[in-house]
Design a protein around this motif. Structure first.
Motif, PDB file in Angstrom:
ATOM      1  N   ARG A   3       3.229 -50.380 147.643  1.00 49.80           N
ATOM      2  CA  ARG A   3       3.556 -51.435 148.599  1.00 49.80           C
ATOM      3  C   ARG A   3       3.830 -50.903 149.992  1.00 49.80           C
ATOM      4  NH1 ARG A   3       7.550 -49.871 145.576  1.00 49.80           N
ATOM      5  NH2 ARG A   3       9.625 -49.651 146.423  1.00 49.80           N
ATOM      6  N   LYS A   4       3.909 -49.612 150.158  1.00 50.89           N
ATOM      7  CA  LYS A   4       4.254 -49.068 151.467  1.00 50.89           C
ATOM      8  C   LYS A   4       3.046 -48.520 152.215  1.00 50.89           C
ATOM      9  CE  LYS A   4       8.838 -47.815 150.056  1.00 50.89           C
ATOM     10  NZ  LYS A   4       9.275 -46.918 149.068  1.00 50.89           N
ATOM     11  N   GLY A   5       1.889 -48.641 151.621  1.00 50.26           N
ATOM     12  CA  GLY A   5       0.702 -48.185 152.314  1.00 50.26           C
ATOM     13  C   GLY A   5       0.465 -46.694 152.241  1.00 50.26           C
ATOM     14  N   ILE A   6       0.969 -46.015 151.223  1.00 52.50           N
ATOM     15  CA  ILE A   6       0.652 -44.597 151.051  1.00 52.50           C
ATOM     16  C   ILE A   6      -0.788 -44.510 150.586  1.00 52.50           C
ATOM     17  CG2 ILE A   6       1.125 -42.547 149.653  1.00 52.50           C
ATOM     18  CD1 ILE A   6       4.057 -43.222 149.721  1.00 52.50           C
ATOM     19  N   LYS A   7      -1.553 -43.669 151.274  1.00 51.33           N
ATOM     20  CA  LYS A   7      -2.982 -43.528 150.980  1.00 51.33           C
ATOM     21  C   LYS A   7      -3.304 -42.058 150.748  1.00 51.33           C
ATOM     22  CE  LYS A   7      -4.039 -47.285 154.144  1.00 51.33           C
ATOM     23  NZ  LYS A   7      -3.116 -47.341 155.235  1.00 51.33           N
ATOM     24  N   ILE A   8      -4.388 -41.836 150.041  1.00 55.12           N
ATOM     25  CA  ILE A   8      -4.860 -40.459 149.837  1.00 55.12           C
ATOM     26  C   ILE A   8      -5.135 -39.846 151.208  1.00 55.12           C
ATOM     27  CG2 ILE A   8      -6.752 -39.051 148.936  1.00 55.12           C
ATOM     28  CD1 ILE A   8      -6.899 -40.985 146.575  1.00 55.12           C
ATOM     29  N   GLY A   9      -4.627 -38.634 151.420  1.00 58.77           N
ATOM     30  CA  GLY A   9      -4.784 -37.951 152.696  1.00 58.77           C
ATOM     31  C   GLY A   9      -3.547 -38.022 153.585  1.00 58.77           C
ATOM     32  N   ASN A  10      -2.615 -38.984 153.284  1.00 58.45           N
ATOM     33  CA  ASN A  10      -1.371 -39.063 154.059  1.00 58.45           C
ATOM     34  C   ASN A  10      -0.550 -37.802 153.864  1.00 58.45           C
ATOM     35  OD1 ASN A  10      -0.888 -42.562 153.395  1.00 58.45           O
ATOM     36  ND2 ASN A  10      -1.405 -41.681 155.353  1.00 58.45           N
ATOM     37  N   LYS A  11       0.137 -37.395 154.920  1.00 64.75           N
ATOM     38  CA  LYS A  11       1.133 -36.336 154.804  1.00 64.75           C
ATOM     39  C   LYS A  11       2.436 -37.032 154.464  1.00 64.75           C
ATOM     40  CE  LYS A  11      -0.876 -32.916 157.892  1.00 64.75           C
ATOM     41  NZ  LYS A  11      -1.621 -32.275 156.870  1.00 64.75           N
ATOM     42  N   VAL A  12       3.130 -36.532 153.410  1.00 63.16           N
ATOM     43  CA  VAL A  12       4.367 -37.152 152.959  1.00 63.16           C
ATOM     44  C   VAL A  12       5.441 -36.099 152.748  1.00 63.16           C
ATOM     45  CG1 VAL A  12       3.257 -39.142 151.852  1.00 63.16           C
ATOM     46  CG2 VAL A  12       3.614 -37.057 150.543  1.00 63.16           C
ATOM     47  N   LYS A  46       8.441 -44.514 145.584  1.00 65.03           N
ATOM     48  CA  LYS A  46       9.695 -44.748 146.314  1.00 65.03           C
ATOM     49  C   LYS A  46      10.415 -43.445 146.650  1.00 65.03           C
ATOM     50  CE  LYS A  46      12.829 -45.485 142.424  1.00 65.03           C
ATOM     51  NZ  LYS A  46      13.775 -46.402 141.830  1.00 65.03           N
ATOM     52  N   GLU A  47       9.997 -42.319 146.072  1.00 63.68           N
ATOM     53  CA  GLU A  47      10.604 -41.020 146.370  1.00 63.68           C
ATOM     54  C   GLU A  47       9.928 -40.332 147.555  1.00 63.68           C
ATOM     55  OE1 GLU A  47      12.040 -39.315 142.139  1.00 63.68           O
ATOM     56  OE2 GLU A  47       9.880 -39.524 142.333  1.00 63.68           O
ATOM     57  N   LEU A  48       8.904 -40.975 148.126  1.00 64.73           N
ATOM     58  CA  LEU A  48       8.123 -40.370 149.198  1.00 64.73           C
ATOM     59  C   LEU A  48       8.246 -41.170 150.488  1.00 64.73           C
ATOM     60  CD1 LEU A  48       4.842 -39.677 147.193  1.00 64.73           C
ATOM     61  CD2 LEU A  48       6.662 -38.056 147.697  1.00 64.73           C
ATOM     62  N   VAL A  49       8.076 -40.480 151.593  1.00 63.46           N
ATOM     63  CA  VAL A  49       8.027 -41.134 152.893  1.00 63.46           C
ATOM     64  C   VAL A  49       6.860 -40.518 153.667  1.00 63.46           C
ATOM     65  CG1 VAL A  49       9.707 -39.571 153.955  1.00 63.46           C
ATOM     66  CG2 VAL A  49       9.364 -41.829 154.914  1.00 63.46           C
ATOM     67  N   VAL A  50       6.077 -41.370 154.302  1.00 63.97           N
ATOM     68  CA  VAL A  50       4.925 -40.910 155.075  1.00 63.97           C
ATOM     69  C   VAL A  50       5.417 -40.217 156.345  1.00 63.97           C
ATOM     70  CG1 VAL A  50       2.843 -41.612 156.321  1.00 63.97           C
ATOM     71  CG2 VAL A  50       3.454 -42.744 154.182  1.00 63.97           C
ATOM     72  N   ILE A  51       4.852 -39.061 156.629  1.00 59.63           N
ATOM     73  CA  ILE A  51       5.186 -38.328 157.850  1.00 59.63           C
ATOM     74  C   ILE A  51       4.128 -38.681 158.884  1.00 59.63           C
ATOM     75  CG2 ILE A  51       5.454 -36.068 158.925  1.00 59.63           C
ATOM     76  CD1 ILE A  51       6.127 -34.944 156.169  1.00 59.63           C
ATOM     77  N   GLU A  52       4.550 -39.367 159.927  1.00 65.23           N
ATOM     78  CA  GLU A  52       3.596 -39.741 160.967  1.00 65.23           C
ATOM     79  C   GLU A  52       3.583 -38.709 162.078  1.00 65.23           C
ATOM     80  OE1 GLU A  52       4.237 -43.806 162.075  1.00 65.23           O
ATOM     81  OE2 GLU A  52       4.166 -44.452 159.997  1.00 65.23           O
ATOM     82  N   THR A  53       4.741 -38.111 162.362  1.00 64.89           N
ATOM     83  CA  THR A  53       4.862 -37.053 163.353  1.00 64.89           C
ATOM     84  C   THR A  53       5.454 -35.852 162.660  1.00 64.89           C
ATOM     85  OG1 THR A  53       5.319 -38.717 165.035  1.00 64.89           O
ATOM     86  CG2 THR A  53       5.837 -36.435 165.587  1.00 64.89           C
ATOM     87  N   GLU A  54       4.815 -34.692 162.789  1.00 69.24           N
ATOM     88  CA  GLU A  54       5.300 -33.486 162.109  1.00 69.24           C
ATOM     89  C   GLU A  54       6.686 -33.112 162.631  1.00 69.24           C
ATOM     90  OE1 GLU A  54       5.162 -30.843 159.205  1.00 69.24           O
ATOM     91  OE2 GLU A  54       3.520 -32.197 159.608  1.00 69.24           O
ATOM     92  N   GLN A  55       7.617 -32.921 161.720  1.00 66.69           N
ATOM     93  CA  GLN A  55       8.978 -32.525 162.062  1.00 66.69           C
ATOM     94  C   GLN A  55       9.378 -31.383 161.140  1.00 66.69           C
ATOM     95  OE1 GLN A  55      11.589 -34.379 163.915  1.00 66.69           O
ATOM     96  NE2 GLN A  55      10.144 -35.767 164.866  1.00 66.69           N
ATOM     97  N   HIS A  56      10.375 -30.616 161.531  1.00 68.36           N
ATOM     98  CA  HIS A  56      10.819 -29.508 160.700  1.00 68.36           C
ATOM     99  C   HIS A  56      11.742 -29.960 159.580  1.00 68.36           C
ATOM    100  CE1 HIS A  56       8.883 -26.470 163.054  1.00 68.36           C
ATOM    101  NE2 HIS A  56       9.417 -26.961 164.150  1.00 68.36           N
ATOM    102  N   ASN A  63      14.143 -43.355 162.573  1.00 61.64           N
ATOM    103  CA  ASN A  63      13.712 -44.743 162.409  1.00 61.64           C
ATOM    104  C   ASN A  63      12.731 -44.902 161.244  1.00 61.64           C
ATOM    105  OD1 ASN A  63      11.604 -43.388 163.538  1.00 61.64           O
ATOM    106  ND2 ASN A  63      11.119 -44.930 165.074  1.00 61.64           N
ATOM    107  N   ILE A  64      13.013 -44.243 160.146  1.00 61.40           N
ATOM    108  CA  ILE A  64      12.140 -44.368 158.983  1.00 61.40           C
ATOM    109  C   ILE A  64      12.297 -45.769 158.416  1.00 61.40           C
ATOM    110  CG2 ILE A  64      11.724 -43.559 156.641  1.00 61.40           C
ATOM    111  CD1 ILE A  64      12.630 -40.808 157.546  1.00 61.40           C
ATOM    112  N   ASN A  65      11.185 -46.410 158.193  1.00 59.35           N
ATOM    113  CA  ASN A  65      11.205 -47.759 157.663  1.00 59.35           C
ATOM    114  C   ASN A  65      10.936 -47.679 156.161  1.00 59.35           C
ATOM    115  OD1 ASN A  65      11.524 -50.453 157.802  1.00 59.35           O
ATOM    116  ND2 ASN A  65       9.573 -50.890 158.791  1.00 59.35           N
TER     117      ASN A  65
END
Length: 185
Positions: A3-12, A46-56, A63-65
């Motif tokens: 439901r969160k739009g995680i797709k193959i190829g996403n960095k998480v 639900k244990e994953l969050v998409v990384i849109e901007t690389e952070q350490h 502002n993770i939604n």
């Protein structure tokens, strides 16, 4: 089911762990990710969050939604700390009993359960090495000794010393690991 739009190829990134990687497969119940070192791990979405901007560090995201993350932040009850300080020494205690690692073993055979336990142990050892924690205690129970012997085989791949943990404190079913830290910065 996703439901969160995680797709193959996403960095998480994985919540409650120091793992991050790229999504390689998505099934009904699990999302498979490949870490930078080529390891494949399965997690619930639900244990994953998409990384849109690389952070350490995951904590730098302000502002993770993510509903699961918000729920964890909003919980007022403090979670039991895995880190125990003993004589100014940090010790991580990890309970490898399968009921502590997953809500249900339905559909899992002994091989799957053992792999989950060993993957958890591997992640915790690598976390301790990265965070320069010198001791981990793995609570594995007595049983038939399969988990203990497989855990020892895993630990032999690292620069660590392992031995039976305090009988007085843990009984027969625990292994203490001392991690040799490089003192040169």
């Amino acid at each position: 089911m996703l439901r969160k739009g995680i797709k193959i190829g996403n960095k998480v990134a994985v919540l409650d762990d120091v793992l991050k990687g790229e999504v390689t497969a998505i099934s009904k119940d699990f999302v498979s990710i490949r870490t930078l070192d080529g390891m494949i791990f399965n997690f619930k979405e639900k244990e994953l969050v998409v990384i849109e901007t690389e952070q350490h560090e995951l904590t730098k995201y302000s502002n993770i939604n993510n509903d699961f993350l918000k729920e964890k932040i909003d919980q007022s009850k403090p979670k039991k700390n895995l880190f125990k300080k003993q004589n100014k020494e940090v010790i991580i205690e990890v309970d490898l009993h399968i009921n502590q690692l997953t809500k249900s073993v339905k559909g899992m055979d002994n091989y799957d359960m053992l792999n989950l336990q060993l993957d958890t142990a591997k992640r915790k050892v690598e976390f301790a090495i990265q965070k320069r924690v010198s001791k981990i205690v793995f609570i594995h129970g007595v049983g038939e000794g399969v988990l203990k012997s497989e855990l020892q085989a895993l630990l032999n791949k690292y620069t660590v010393k392992h031995y039976d943990a305090s009988y007085k404190k843990y009984g027969l079913g625990a292994t203490e690991v001392y991690i040799f830290q490089n003192t040169v910065s």
